[in-house]
Scaffold this active site. Structure first.
Site, PDB file in Angstrom:
ATOM      1  N   ASP A  93       0.860  -1.174   0.000  1.00 49.29           N
ATOM      2  CA  ASP A  93       0.000   0.000   0.000  1.00 49.29           C
ATOM      3  C   ASP A  93       0.904   1.235   0.000  1.00 49.29           C
ATOM      4  O   ASP A  93       2.112   1.140   0.252  1.00 49.29           O
ATOM      5  CB  ASP A  93      -0.930  -0.052   1.220  1.00 49.29           C
ATOM      6  CG  ASP A  93      -2.127   0.868   1.044  1.00 49.29           C
ATOM      7  OD1 ASP A  93      -2.199   1.572   0.020  1.00 49.29           O
ATOM      8  OD2 ASP A  93      -2.978   0.893   1.946  1.00 49.29           O
ATOM      9  N   CYS A 279     -15.554 -24.349  16.620  1.00 49.83           N
ATOM     10  CA  CYS A 279     -14.665 -24.427  15.464  1.00 49.83           C
ATOM     11  C   CYS A 279     -13.886 -25.737  15.522  1.00 49.83           C
ATOM     12  O   CYS A 279     -13.661 -26.282  16.603  1.00 49.83           O
ATOM     13  CB  CYS A 279     -13.723 -23.222  15.504  1.00 49.83           C
ATOM     14  SG  CYS A 279     -12.384 -23.271  14.309  1.00 49.83           S
ATOM     15  N   CYS A 281     -10.711 -26.018  14.157  1.00 45.68           N
ATOM     16  CA  CYS A 281      -9.320 -25.760  13.784  1.00 45.68           C
ATOM     17  C   CYS A 281      -8.349 -26.356  14.813  1.00 45.68           C
ATOM     18  O   CYS A 281      -8.740 -26.693  15.924  1.00 45.68           O
ATOM     19  CB  CYS A 281      -9.075 -24.272  13.558  1.00 45.68           C
ATOM     20  SG  CYS A 281      -8.617 -23.340  15.023  1.00 45.68           S
ATOM     21  N   CYS A 284      -8.636 -24.764  18.182  1.00 47.38           N
ATOM     22  CA  CYS A 284      -9.901 -24.968  18.904  1.00 47.38           C
ATOM     23  C   CYS A 284     -10.132 -26.427  19.275  1.00 47.38           C
ATOM     24  O   CYS A 284     -10.984 -26.717  20.119  1.00 47.38           O
ATOM     25  CB  CYS A 284     -11.064 -24.431  18.077  1.00 47.38           C
ATOM     26  SG  CYS A 284     -10.940 -22.646  17.843  1.00 47.38           S
TER      27      CYS A 284
END
Lengths: 510, 510
Positions: A93, A279, A281, A284
């Site tokens: 950016d 979740c 993942c 988790c």
């Protein structure tokens, strides 16, 4: 034709594409997520983003690097890729965000583009003006002039193999967004960020975001790779992809982790409020909420950031699989139920049904009718528009039931909500194979009635009888007066009587 | 009062509960998933189910064990817990499934219950008759008599601390399901499986499943722990919990894995069709689809089974968190968009809104309006029912706008779709704080109009003016004729004129 962007598959206005980034020597599969890497803070290392999360591209800020003596020297010395330890593509950016936040920056497009080139950026950004929503039209126009000048300035810089962003601004004025899109597309630049949508998303104005993006897309060519700048919440990715956005950047994964926020495809939770981790993942399934809370601040932040990234990358995989399967709309339908503002976004998307229809593939695997909104999908609009290709002759029965045995009718077409009438021969073609619930809503019947009206309009010489299975009044009132309307029950009875009287006539003849 | 089951929190008819299983010496948190363990096939070991997936309870089949010499001897010798290496609670089935599949089995309730007791079962099952859907009523009644006898036989066996299931049958006859539920509840038995729903789920008849479960629940007391027998697909768990089911068993995780099927909360995929793994679980973040396909058959089956279990357990955690947060309906709304049959199930749930309303908490965190169906949630029905407690007197303005400054009205109430009218003092109470999209549907306006009608009915002496912000005709036509209906714009103009003429009158007086 943008030869660095190739579209491989599509659904709605969404697509799976390949963005060739020559300076990095890589090809990035889109839709892609660019994790935002703050060169000052190492939440998750770029090497780990690449190896564990599969990130093919990231974004960092050249203005921050330029303003920091140490970072600037290192970047100029070894280059961004070595400095960050990342082999994929790197977008930078320009400081436009800082300009929008703090009112001024001490650089120009020509200068910052040269700097981005010098530090080894693969996709660079000029200094545009991110005009916020709801400003006076005069200001939006004034700002847009400056952004257009930035694009012209960027075109004048010799950037070699480096790709350059052509930002699309225009605030909440659809005509300005469209014009900005057209102008950017006509430039020599390469990637097209739709800018200043973050304030809309922060205010949960997803309807306005959809209108802004749809307008920008009308100006941009289909082959333009589009970056929804500042958008990376997994909840809205499916909607944004459906509109035709290809690149997303997420600072949220790290920023949210810093203050204990936990991303899901249904919104944002606070770790302190969770009694369960909703979740699958690796984080988790390894930890309980209490165990996460018991970690030190830095470890907790890192683990939450990893969870947030897992959720976001998995949603992108889900979206890509949906594009492959042709059921992206079904995914958008689900995500629309995560928040009233997301429903607004979805309903706004359907306001642009004609625009979607032009890019949506004509044939897919399955059409699942899963809400009142399903009645307003592009496939229904397309079926109605194609009534002009369907010829009906003589006395035609349009029926939700079977084919009558008598000879009262010259032809018997099927009528299926939400589509309307079609010849039986089309029964096995998409989308007429749609699966619909037993408990159908009036939107479906009303759309079917509109289909009947379109057919009648296109075939003024034919006469029609509609045999419906208990349609609601609101649908029946949309059927033209010239159509004889009977319930399926009445028609069945009448045909049985005719058959009987035919039979008795026959008996008398003997 | 069932003292082995304690309800800790609730949302809709769903709840978080604690099932005390005395023989195992454990307490199981519900909603709970019981992975089905086939004693002949070791896909994922019970020890791993416990340590890695957090399974607190599992289910296996006592009839299969009894019929196999080796398994029988081992189970009788060391007991089920040691044989399976599992410390949690163990439920066993009785052979009813085999009876339904193969027409006969060579055991009785008394015999198999004794056997279950002997091998150390914690929750046992009698031999009931799982009557399929759509059988003749006579057969359903006949079968139900046998199931009731099995319950009586089970009551007669001395089972010590072992809990015993009292199955609820009745095919697709709601009155039989309700009667069966009442009969089971009145027995001395402990846990209440709603049986024979598998054929409905296999045929995607979620509407029928909802009707069957809702009927069974009407017969069962609120404090009865309910097991939806044979249901374990993550797609439908939220819906089933919302109906008040507490226990689920999943053979799907293993059976599906065996032929390459991959569970998601949106349905079932085939591994062979996936180009992306749309999931965050440890398997899906470690492997690509190609890598999974390249594994040997056994390894692939094991990895898919692990994925399937991760998804299912995570969905249960998500459901429990939703009950805690009071947004289970929002989760059900999302899951309803995964398939037309799931929409049917959700719309069937809303057909039982009065039944849901009785258990749904009166106050929660937030009401998100996310579909036309949201207009038909229990909170809306409850607001309409409570109009009998709201007293309106004199000349009352019901308005979507602000409070008028003049004295034309004795009172000004707010009107908010989908609820309808209420005194301003209630503005900050649940559910009137609901978040709604800008693009509202007519279901919301029509429900608001019904609210107006109920208020008018309860307050025949008051006079009402409705100032609405562009309601559709279908809503306005539901407003009683005695109500003066004006658009917000008209009312604002009129009040401004009155204020002006008052001011000029005042001027003349001076």
């Amino acid at each position: 034709m943008r030869d660095h962007f190739e579209i491989r598959d599509g659904d709605l206005a969404g697509r799976i594409g390949r963005l060739t980034v020559p300076r990095a020597g890589v090809t990035v599969e889109t839709p892609a997520l660019l994790p935002v890497v703050n060169p000052n803070i190492d939440t998750i290392s770029p090497a780990k983003l690449e190896s564990e999360f599969g990130a093919e591209i990231l974004i960092t800020n050249s203005y921050i690097i330029k303003k920091n003596d140490h970072l600037r020297e290192e970047a100029l010395d070894v280059g961004l890729h070595e400095m960050l330890d990342f082999d994929g593509a790197i977008m930078t950016d320009s400081g436009s965000f800082q300009l929008a936040e703090y009112g001024e920056i001490d650089t120009t497009t020509a200068e910052i583009l040269q700097f981005q080139h010098d530090i080894g950026t693969d996709i660079a950004t000029p200094v545009d003006i991110p005009t916020p929503p709801d400003v006076d039209r005069e200001q939006a126009e004034e700002d847009l002039k400056i952004t257009k000048q930035a694009i012209a300035d960027a075109e004048a810089v010799d950037t070699g193999e480096m790709l350059v962003n052509a930002p699309v601004q225009g605030s909440t004025y659809p005509d300005l967004r469209e014009e900005a899109g057209r102008h950017a597309y006509e430039s020599a630049l390469d990637v097209f960020p739709v800018g200043a949508v973050v304030p809309m998303m922060n205010a949960y104005r997803y309807g306005d975001m959809v209108d802004a993006v749809a307008a920008a897309k009308r100006g941009l060519g289909v082959d333009a790779p589009v970056h929804l700048f500042g958008a990376g919440h997994p909840m809205m990715l499916a909607l944004a992809v459906a509109l035709g956005c290809d690149l997303f950047d997420s600072a949220a994964y790290a920023l949210y982790a810093r203050d204990g926020r936990y991303l899901t495809v249904r919104g944002t939770e606070h770790l302190e409020d969770l009694e369960y981790l909703p979740c699958t993942c690796p984080i988790c399934t390894e930890y309980s909420p209490d165990e996460l809370r018991a970690k030190g601040e830095k470890t907790q932040e890192k683990l939450l950031a990893e969870h947030n990234l897992h959720v976001t990358f998995a949603e992108l995989r889900r979206i890509k699989q949906a594009i492959r399967d042709g059921d992206l709309m079904e995914l958008v339908e689900e995500r629309a139920r995560s928040h009233p503002a997301m429903l607004d976004g979805y309903r706004a998307l359907l306001d642009h049904v004609d625009q979607l229809e032009r890019e949506d593939p004509a044939s897919k695997g399955a059409f699942f009718y899963v809400s009142n909104e399903s009645a307003h999908r592009p496939e229904v609009a397309r079926h109605h528009a194609r009534m002009d290709r369907l010829t009906a002759e003589g006395n035609v029965l349009l029926t939700e039931g079977g084919i009558p045995s008598g000879d009262e009718f010259d032809d018997a077409w099927r009528v299926v909500p939400p589509f309307g009438p079609f010849p039986r021969a089309l029964s096995e073609t998409y989308p007429l194979t749609a699966e619909v619930p037993e408990r159908l809503d009036r939107d479906a019947y009303e759309q079917a009635a509109r289909g009947v009206a379109r057919l009648v309009e296109e075939n003024p010489d034919a006469t029609f009888t509609l045999a419906h299975g208990d349609w609601p009044e609101s649908a029946l009132s949309a059927v033209p007066d010239t159509v004889a309307v009977e319930s399926l029950e009445e028609v069945t009875e009448k045909l049985a009587e005719t058959a009987k009287s035919d039979a008795s006539t026959g008996a008398e003849d003997e």
